[in-house]
Design a protein around this motif. Structure first.
Motif, PDB file in Angstrom:
ATOM      1  N   ASP A  89      -1.135  16.493  -5.812  1.00 27.00           N
ATOM      2  CA  ASP A  89      -1.947  16.104  -4.657  1.00 27.00           C
ATOM      3  C   ASP A  89      -3.406  16.520  -4.805  1.00 27.00           C
ATOM      4  O   ASP A  89      -4.309  15.783  -4.425  1.00 27.00           O
TER       5      ASP A  89
ATOM      6  N   LEU B 295       1.702   6.831  -6.786  1.00 29.99           N
ATOM      7  CA  LEU B 295       0.644   7.777  -7.127  1.00 29.99           C
ATOM      8  C   LEU B 295       1.140   9.217  -7.011  1.00 29.99           C
ATOM      9  O   LEU B 295       0.801  10.069  -7.833  1.00 29.99           O
ATOM     10  N   LYS B 296       1.984   9.498  -5.997  1.00 32.56           N
ATOM     11  CA  LYS B 296       2.533  10.842  -5.830  1.00 32.56           C
ATOM     12  C   LYS B 296       3.421  11.231  -7.011  1.00 32.56           C
ATOM     13  O   LYS B 296       3.523  12.398  -7.356  1.00 32.56           O
TER      14      LYS B 296
ATOM     15  N   ALA C 186       1.072   4.170  -2.873  1.00 29.65           N
ATOM     16  CA  ALA C 186       0.876   5.586  -2.533  1.00 29.65           C
ATOM     17  C   ALA C 186       2.039   6.435  -3.050  1.00 29.65           C
ATOM     18  O   ALA C 186       1.838   7.539  -3.564  1.00 29.65           O
ATOM     19  N   ASP C 187       3.272   5.919  -2.934  1.00 26.34           N
ATOM     20  CA  ASP C 187       4.440   6.646  -3.443  1.00 26.34           C
ATOM     21  C   ASP C 187       4.384   6.777  -4.960  1.00 26.34           C
ATOM     22  O   ASP C 187       4.706   7.830  -5.519  1.00 26.34           O
TER      23      ASP C 187
ATOM     24  N   ALA D 227       0.828  -1.203   0.000  1.00 25.07           N
ATOM     25  CA  ALA D 227       0.000   0.000   0.000  1.00 25.07           C
ATOM     26  C   ALA D 227       0.866   1.257   0.000  1.00 25.07           C
ATOM     27  O   ALA D 227       0.571   2.229  -0.702  1.00 25.07           O
ATOM     28  N   ASN D 228       1.953   1.246   0.763  1.00 23.55           N
ATOM     29  CA  ASN D 228       2.860   2.393   0.803  1.00 23.55           C
ATOM     30  C   ASN D 228       3.546   2.602  -0.549  1.00 23.55           C
ATOM     31  O   ASN D 228       3.732   3.742  -0.992  1.00 23.55           O
TER      32      ASN D 228
END
Length: 226
Positions: free
Chosen positions: A42, A36-37, A33-34, A29-30
């Motif tokens: 944002d 996606l950034k 998320a990275d 999941a982390n």
């Protein structure tokens, strides 16, 4: 007694269930998320073209037609000329899982997709590395040398690579801080040439150089500021 037992079972079923994520699931999941950034901003907002800082246009500008008539021929060396090259929609190294998402940022990808003319200096190895990946020509240019050999530092630092997609170059002209690349639009094809600042009679060496890809009639197709 049976009614009490039934009520107890229903209550247990209605209680919220807490699901504990496994360590590997948390790591996945982390990572997502990275990634996606690296893909998008944002919060939603409008972004101008280009989506990064760009030098100001030269203070003195001429119409391309004037440069076609009165400009000086600019010597150039052809590094790549492939009239059958078809522009790809996507390259594998643009994926967010490759090289830490170095070339996956969506606004940047959209910027490169809508242009046909690209320029960059050849002296900076790291910058040139990003350049060939961003324009989708790493296989064609990644292992080719663009820097002049056995030349002075002035010539090496003045070397510029010019990439023209979907157009056939007919001539390259210069006047002041402008370079006009006269070409005929094509459905396919890519050309890569190098030019040098030492062959330009720049109005101001501290200002940017405006490169313009134009038709033989002088109508601008695309531009690049370097």
């Amino acid at each position: 007694m049976s009614r009490l037992l039934s009520l107890l079972l229903i209550t247990l079923f209605l209680l919220p269930t807490v699901v504990m994520a496994k360590p590997e699931q948390t790591q996945d999941a982390n990572k997502l998320a990275d990634r996606l950034k690296r893909l998008e901003i944002d919060e939603p907002k409008d972004i101008a073209d280009p989506p990064f800082g760009q030098r100001a246009f030269p203070s003195k500008l001429k119409m391309p037609q004037d440069i076609i008539r009165n400009g000086n021929q600019l010597p150039y060396k052809v590094l790549l000329d492939n009239p059958d090259w078809k522009r790809p929609v996507y390259k594998s190294y643009w994926h967010s899982s490759v090289s830490g998402g170095r070339w996956s940022y969506v606004p940047t990808r959209l910027y490169y997709a809508q242009h046909r003319l690209f320029t960059d200096i050849t002296a900076g190895a790291s910058e040139y590395y990003d350049f060939v990946h961003d324009i989708g020509l790493e296989e064609e240019l990644g292992h080719s040398s663009t820097e002049p050999k056995d030349e002075s530092q002035i010539i090496r630092l003045g070397q510029i690579v010019v990439v023209v997609m979907q157009a056939k170059i007919e001539e390259v002209l210069t006047s002041g801080n402008q370079v006009v690349i006269v070409a005929r639009p094509q459905r396919n094809g890519v050309q890569v040439v190098t030019v040098n600042k030492v062959n330009m009679m720049l109005d101001d060496r501290k200002e940017a150089i405006l490169f313009q890809l134009v038709t033989p009639e002088g109508d601008e197709i695309d531009y690049s500021v370097l």
